[in-house]
Design a protein around this motif. Structure first.
Motif, mmCIF file in Angstrom:
data_model
loop_
_atom_site.group_PDB
_atom_site.id
_atom_site.type_symbol
_atom_site.label_atom_id
_atom_site.label_comp_id
_atom_site.label_asym_id
_atom_site.label_seq_id
_atom_site.Cartn_x
_atom_site.Cartn_y
_atom_site.Cartn_z
ATOM 1 N N MET A 1 0.854 -1.175 0.000
ATOM 2 C CA MET A 1 0.000 0.000 0.000
ATOM 3 C C MET A 1 0.898 1.235 0.000
ATOM 4 O O MET A 1 1.850 1.320 0.762
ATOM 5 N N SER A 2 0.563 2.196 -0.820
ATOM 6 C CA SER A 2 1.355 3.431 -0.871
ATOM 7 C C SER A 2 1.151 4.227 0.412
ATOM 8 O O SER A 2 0.144 4.057 1.114
ATOM 9 N N ILE A 3 2.070 5.119 0.690
ATOM 10 C CA ILE A 3 1.950 5.956 1.884
ATOM 11 C C ILE A 3 0.711 6.848 1.792
ATOM 12 O O ILE A 3 0.012 7.065 2.790
ATOM 13 N N VAL A 4 0.404 7.339 0.615
ATOM 14 C CA VAL A 4 -0.780 8.183 0.448
ATOM 15 C C VAL A 4 -2.041 7.392 0.789
ATOM 16 O O VAL A 4 -2.908 7.864 1.533
ATOM 17 N N ASP A 5 -2.125 6.165 0.265
ATOM 18 C CA ASP A 5 -3.289 5.323 0.561
ATOM 19 C C ASP A 5 -3.336 4.954 2.043
ATOM 20 O O ASP A 5 -4.414 4.903 2.646
ATOM 21 N N ASP A 6 -2.172 4.686 2.626
ATOM 22 C CA ASP A 6 -2.107 4.320 4.038
ATOM 23 C C ASP A 6 -2.569 5.469 4.932
ATOM 24 O O ASP A 6 -3.329 5.273 5.890
ATOM 25 N N VAL A 7 -2.120 6.677 4.638
ATOM 26 C CA VAL A 7 -2.537 7.852 5.415
ATOM 27 C C VAL A 7 -4.040 8.053 5.263
ATOM 28 O O VAL A 7 -4.748 8.305 6.248
ATOM 29 N N LYS A 8 -4.548 7.917 4.045
ATOM 30 C CA LYS A 8 -5.985 8.072 3.815
ATOM 31 C C LYS A 8 -6.776 7.045 4.624
ATOM 32 O O LYS A 8 -7.772 7.373 5.279
ATOM 33 N N LYS A 9 -6.329 5.796 4.610
ATOM 34 C CA LYS A 9 -7.013 4.742 5.362
ATOM 35 C C LYS A 9 -7.002 5.061 6.861
ATOM 36 O O LYS A 9 -8.017 4.920 7.550
ATOM 37 N N TYR A 10 -5.859 5.514 7.362
ATOM 38 C CA TYR A 10 -5.754 5.864 8.780
ATOM 39 C C TYR A 10 -6.686 7.030 9.112
ATOM 40 O O TYR A 10 -7.408 7.006 10.114
ATOM 41 N N GLU A 11 -6.688 8.056 8.281
ATOM 42 C CA GLU A 11 -7.525 9.224 8.557
ATOM 43 C C GLU A 11 -9.007 8.897 8.431
ATOM 44 O O GLU A 11 -9.827 9.446 9.168
ATOM 45 N N ASP A 12 -9.363 7.994 7.516
ATOM 46 C CA ASP A 12 -10.760 7.546 7.447
ATOM 47 C C ASP A 12 -11.154 6.838 8.737
ATOM 48 O O ASP A 12 -12.245 7.050 9.267
ATOM 49 N N TRP A 13 -10.261 5.973 9.249
ATOM 50 C CA TRP A 13 -10.530 5.306 10.521
ATOM 51 C C TRP A 13 -10.631 6.340 11.644
ATOM 52 O O TRP A 13 -11.553 6.285 12.466
ATOM 53 N N LEU A 14 -9.709 7.288 11.670
ATOM 54 C CA LEU A 14 -9.697 8.309 12.711
ATOM 55 C C LEU A 14 -11.026 9.066 12.742
ATOM 56 O O LEU A 14 -11.559 9.358 13.816
ATOM 57 N N ALA A 15 -11.586 9.347 11.577
ATOM 58 C CA ALA A 15 -12.859 10.072 11.500
ATOM 59 C C ALA A 15 -14.005 9.272 12.104
ATOM 60 O O ALA A 15 -15.031 9.850 12.481
ATOM 61 N N THR A 16 -13.848 7.964 12.233
ATOM 62 C CA THR A 16 -14.884 7.162 12.899
ATOM 63 C C THR A 16 -14.722 7.197 14.409
ATOM 64 O O THR A 16 -15.608 6.752 15.135
ATOM 65 N N GLN A 17 -13.588 7.698 14.890
ATOM 66 C CA GLN A 17 -13.291 7.710 16.317
ATOM 67 C C GLN A 17 -13.500 9.077 16.963
ATOM 68 O O GLN A 17 -13.678 9.167 18.176
ATOM 69 N N CYS A 18 -13.417 10.142 16.164
ATOM 70 C CA CYS A 18 -13.530 11.499 16.714
ATOM 71 C C CYS A 18 -13.913 12.456 15.586
ATOM 72 O O CYS A 18 -13.904 12.088 14.415
ATOM 73 N N ASP A 19 -14.234 13.677 15.975
ATOM 74 C CA ASP A 19 -14.507 14.711 14.974
ATOM 75 C C ASP A 19 -13.190 15.137 14.347
ATOM 76 O O ASP A 19 -12.241 15.492 15.067
ATOM 77 N N VAL A 20 -13.117 15.108 13.045
ATOM 78 C CA VAL A 20 -11.918 15.510 12.316
ATOM 79 C C VAL A 20 -12.237 16.769 11.531
ATOM 80 O O VAL A 20 -13.244 16.837 10.828
ATOM 81 N N VAL A 21 -11.387 17.769 11.653
ATOM 82 C CA VAL A 21 -11.562 19.030 10.940
ATOM 83 C C VAL A 21 -10.740 18.946 9.653
ATOM 84 O O VAL A 21 -9.504 18.872 9.700
ATOM 85 N N GLN A 22 -11.412 18.946 8.514
ATOM 86 C CA GLN A 22 -10.726 18.758 7.242
ATOM 87 C C GLN A 22 -9.672 19.840 7.007
ATOM 88 O O GLN A 22 -8.584 19.546 6.511
ATOM 89 N N ALA A 23 -9.965 21.079 7.368
ATOM 90 C CA ALA A 23 -8.975 22.151 7.183
ATOM 91 C C ALA A 23 -7.711 21.865 7.997
ATOM 92 O O ALA A 23 -6.599 22.146 7.548
ATOM 93 N N GLY A 24 -7.890 21.284 9.183
ATOM 94 C CA GLY A 24 -6.736 20.908 10.001
ATOM 95 C C GLY A 24 -5.929 19.794 9.352
ATOM 96 O O GLY A 24 -4.691 19.827 9.369
ATOM 97 N N LEU A 25 -6.615 18.811 8.776
ATOM 98 C CA LEU A 25 -5.907 17.745 8.059
ATOM 99 C C LEU A 25 -5.170 18.291 6.850
ATOM 100 O O LEU A 25 -4.031 17.901 6.571
#
Length: 178
Positions: free
Chosen positions: A1-25
């Motif tokens: 898995m590429s690093i870009v895909d890995d980061v996306k997968k992690y951030e998608d999971w993170l969004a299921t755990q807490c409120d994520v501010v897209q501008a902050g990401l």
């Protein structure tokens, strides 16, 4: 898995755990793209998942309670429960039972990537190993630090199924396999 895909997968999971501010990401991604040290700090999950692929012999070491996200900016001062000013690890949200060398490798990697540190890479790595040797020669973990580490591990709501600090092993791997 590429690093870009890995980061996306992690951030998608993170969004299921807490409120994520897209501008902050978005801002975080810009900082990661500009600075290798900031990239390293922001991708602890990837380091944890890939470390044993890169260095498989590390997985054979004795397990110890580890910081998990050891890097040069995760040490500092704080007030303990009795109000004393103490120095040590100040970030335990990635704490886990890991082979003892994992924190050393991550810390040395951070020292290599960090800008504006005195000395060359060899001197930095030798200082880390010397400090580790001194700690082994005269072990004296600070009780407040161990308590913080255990509390952080017990408060984790990551979906890796562990809540007991004594039984955590590679929680980052479990998160990414879900």
């Amino acid at each position: 898995m590429s690093i870009v895909d890995d980061v996306k997968k992690y951030e998608d999971w993170l969004a299921t755990q807490c409120d994520v501010v897209q501008a902050g990401l978005d801002e975080k991604h810009e900082r990661m793209a500009r600075d290798p040290f900031k990239f390293f700090r922001a991708t602890c999950f990837r380091f944890a998942r890939k470390l044993f692929d890169w260095l498989p012999k590390l997985d054979r070491g004795p397990l110890v309670m580890s910081v998990g996200d050891a890097h040069i900016e995760n040490w500092g001062t704080w007030r303990d429960e009795e109000g004393r000013l103490v120095w040590g690890v100040n970030d335990f949200d990635e704490a886990a039972m890991l082979p003892y060398v994992c924190d050393l490798v991550r810390l040395a990697t951070s020292a290599r990537l960090a800008p504006d540190l005195p000395g060359n890479n060899k001197a930095r790595a030798e200082a880390i190993i010397e400090g580790y040797r001194r700690g082994l020669a005269a072990p004296a973990p600070h009780a407040a630090m161990l308590g913080r580490l255990r509390r952080a591990a017990k408060q984790s709501d990551w979906p890796h199924g562990h809540t007991d600090a004594d039984n955590l092993r590679y929680p980052h791997l479990h998160v990414m396999r879900k």
